[in-house]
Design a protein around this motif. Structure first.
Motif, mmCIF file in Angstrom:
data_model
loop_
_atom_site.group_PDB
_atom_site.id
_atom_site.type_symbol
_atom_site.label_atom_id
_atom_site.label_comp_id
_atom_site.label_asym_id
_atom_site.label_seq_id
_atom_site.Cartn_x
_atom_site.Cartn_y
_atom_site.Cartn_z
ATOM 1 N N GLY A 122 0.793 -1.229 0.000
ATOM 2 C CA GLY A 122 0.000 0.000 0.000
ATOM 3 C C GLY A 122 0.824 1.277 0.000
ATOM 4 O O GLY A 122 0.321 2.335 0.372
ATOM 5 N N ARG A 123 2.092 1.177 -0.415
ATOM 6 C CA ARG A 123 2.922 2.385 -0.482
ATOM 7 C C ARG A 123 3.584 2.438 -1.852
ATOM 8 O O ARG A 123 4.291 1.489 -2.248
ATOM 9 C CB ARG A 123 4.016 2.373 0.585
ATOM 10 N N PHE A 124 3.356 3.505 -2.574
ATOM 11 C CA PHE A 124 3.878 3.647 -3.927
ATOM 12 C C PHE A 124 4.567 5.000 -4.075
ATOM 13 O O PHE A 124 4.137 5.992 -3.486
ATOM 14 C CB PHE A 124 2.740 3.541 -4.954
ATOM 15 N N ASP A 125 5.606 4.997 -4.893
ATOM 16 C CA ASP A 125 6.260 6.262 -5.228
ATOM 17 C C ASP A 125 5.687 6.783 -6.537
ATOM 18 O O ASP A 125 5.446 6.020 -7.479
ATOM 19 C CB ASP A 125 7.777 6.060 -5.383
ATOM 20 N N ALA A 126 5.470 8.077 -6.599
ATOM 21 C CA ALA A 126 4.995 8.710 -7.822
ATOM 22 C C ALA A 126 5.814 9.972 -8.043
ATOM 23 O O ALA A 126 6.533 10.425 -7.155
ATOM 24 C CB ALA A 126 3.509 9.054 -7.691
ATOM 25 N N ASP A 127 5.689 10.485 -9.235
ATOM 26 C CA ASP A 127 6.383 11.729 -9.530
ATOM 27 C C ASP A 127 5.382 12.679 -10.199
ATOM 28 O O ASP A 127 4.928 12.432 -11.321
ATOM 29 C CB ASP A 127 7.574 11.452 -10.457
ATOM 30 N N VAL A 128 5.003 13.702 -9.478
ATOM 31 C CA VAL A 128 4.043 14.672 -10.010
ATOM 32 C C VAL A 128 4.781 15.530 -11.031
ATOM 33 O O VAL A 128 5.726 16.242 -10.692
ATOM 34 C CB VAL A 128 3.465 15.546 -8.868
ATOM 35 N N ASN A 129 4.327 15.425 -12.284
ATOM 36 C CA ASN A 129 5.085 16.065 -13.359
ATOM 37 C C ASN A 129 4.545 17.463 -13.665
ATOM 38 O O ASN A 129 3.333 17.679 -13.784
ATOM 39 C CB ASN A 129 5.041 15.185 -14.612
ATOM 40 N N ARG A 130 5.483 18.395 -13.831
ATOM 41 C CA ARG A 130 5.179 19.792 -14.119
ATOM 42 C C ARG A 130 4.386 19.972 -15.420
ATOM 43 O O ARG A 130 3.727 21.000 -15.625
ATOM 44 C CB ARG A 130 6.521 20.531 -14.209
#
Lengths: 287, 287
Positions: free
Chosen positions: B20-28
């Motif tokens: 239940g833990r994921f890394d994401a990258d919020v893109n500009r």
């Protein structure tokens, strides 16, 4: 609202002394068959959300919006509400409120809470929604808790006074109109005045709009969203519940609640599951 | 969908090894001014919800419904998605997915996940909603990321190709029509095929419908709900975004997305805050 009315008694929450933990009692009086009505549960959750905010010195005690996931129907009896304030803002605060029974998460809801103006006759600045007329209350048909084609007791119909427009009552005798819309008057049976909190119950008190399309049995809610737009002025409320699209195993319906001054005071939408009987021909859309 | 398209690259989530833990990258690239678009964030959350279900041997990888509370706008950059499976059912599962950045809860969303049929031309069993026509795409007006009356860069307009019906484009030159509705075509700018996931972005990619009523600046979403009704068939999508009621400091709007086969594939509703400039006269409703 004073606790002289059953809606207030039966949605009451008591602080446990622990932050964000409240005791509630799910009352059998607000069931549909064996299961508590979803709007009634939402009102319990909203009271806990408001109580948590008050404990944190906020005056955001009115629900502005609510979303709910009904995971497991709680049984009538003791339950807990666990609240978590997600954000406090100047004009609105977000609170998650979860109804838990015997360690099992039953309802997960998220509220935007704020402070509504006192009820007054007022026009919306702009509106594309039109209020609808109904025959006088005494010419409408009261829904009862037993009898008719109900396979089970609809106890909430003893708690509220729902009077359907005779034009939409065909489903009760196996003759739905095919328009996919139910509309009628609603009030509390014991005369409790209407307010913002009660709208959370009223948006889910009508039978599903699909009753006016097809006899398809139980239609469990997958997701419910409600907006409370204003405190209603005193007087009877008009409710419209209409289906929009029945596609595959799901349909959506829209509920609107208008007050006695022709103000749209609450809106709701839900996505629900439906099982259309094999070979059932769809009625024509109402347009 | 292969990772050759930017929507897939930029909504990707990576398991951290912890359930239940994921890394994401919020893109500009998916911002409106400095803030990431709400539908883009919802798509990131949905991918984490699906990934969590897959880890638990579920095939409920399609979003059927989503509700979201936008608490704080995350900055472009690394973020985490925390998921919790609330219920697994035979045909649908409920998952809570929270986007967190530097320990701060930014977006709280709840999904009903299921398995949609492959895209195909199909009529709804019953529908009261009517698809609408638009002029050919080349006769419609593309929204751009810069210029016009935008006080800031709308980067998402470089990621998608939004073509508004010329009839509704008056707001861009300070002359809203007063009908409270924007409608037009939408597709990904890089040609990515449409699917259920992308609908979560498309339901929030249009300007607010209130642009067609009044110049009232920023309208922050208080609560958003979306239903994905079907996988869209290949081809351009039509979007309608319309205001319903502007009352006091809030309004609601409804979004519909129709696919190339005239099927209603997604619906959304949101309650948002608005500040009507003092003395501003309301236009007449469209009816």
């Amino acid at each position: 609202m004073a606790d002289e009315y059953e809606f207030d008694q039966h949605t009451a929450v008591a602080p446990t002394g622990e932050t964000g933990r409240f005791d509630a009692d799910v009352n059998r009086a607000w069931t549909v068959g064996p299961k508590p009505n979803g709007g009634y549960l939402l009102a319990i959750a909203a009271r806990a959300a408001a109580a948590d905010l008050v404990e944190h010195d906020s005056d955001h005690t009115d629900p502005l919006s609510a979303t709910a996931a009904y995971l497991h129907a709680p049984d009538p009896g003791p339950a807990q509400v666990q609240t978590e304030i997600l954000r406090t803002g100047r004009s609105a605060s977000h609170v998650r409120a979860s109804i838990v029974q015997q360690g099992r998460l039953c309802v997960e809801s998220t509220f935007v809470m704020g402070t509504l103006e006192p009820a007054r006759e007022s026009e919306a600045w702009w509106s594309d929604r039109e209020p609808f007329d109904l025959p006088p209350i005494d010419d409408c048909v009261r829904l009862t808790s037993t009898g008719g084609r109900n396979p089970f007791q609809v106890s909430i119909m003893d708690r509220c006074d729902v009077r359907l427009d005779p034009e939409v009552i065909g489903f009760a005798t196996g003759q739905p109109t095919g328009r996919g819309e139910l509309r009628g008057w609603i009030a509390f049976a014991d005369g409790r005045p209407v307010d913002a909190l009660s709208l959370l119950f009223f948006i889910d008190a009508f039978p599903p709009a699909t009753f006016d399309l097809v006899s398809a049995g139980w239609v469990p809610t997958l997701s419910l969203s409600a907006y409370v737009r204003a405190n209603p002025v005193p007087g009877p409320l008009r409710v419209s519940q209409r289906a929009q699209v029945v596609d595959g195993p799901r349909f959506d319906e829209v509920c609107e609640v208008w007050d006695a001054s022709d103000r749209l005071v609450a809106q709701a939408t839900q996505l629900a599951a439906i099982r259309i009987p094999e070979g059932q021909t769809p009625p024509r859309p109402r347009r």
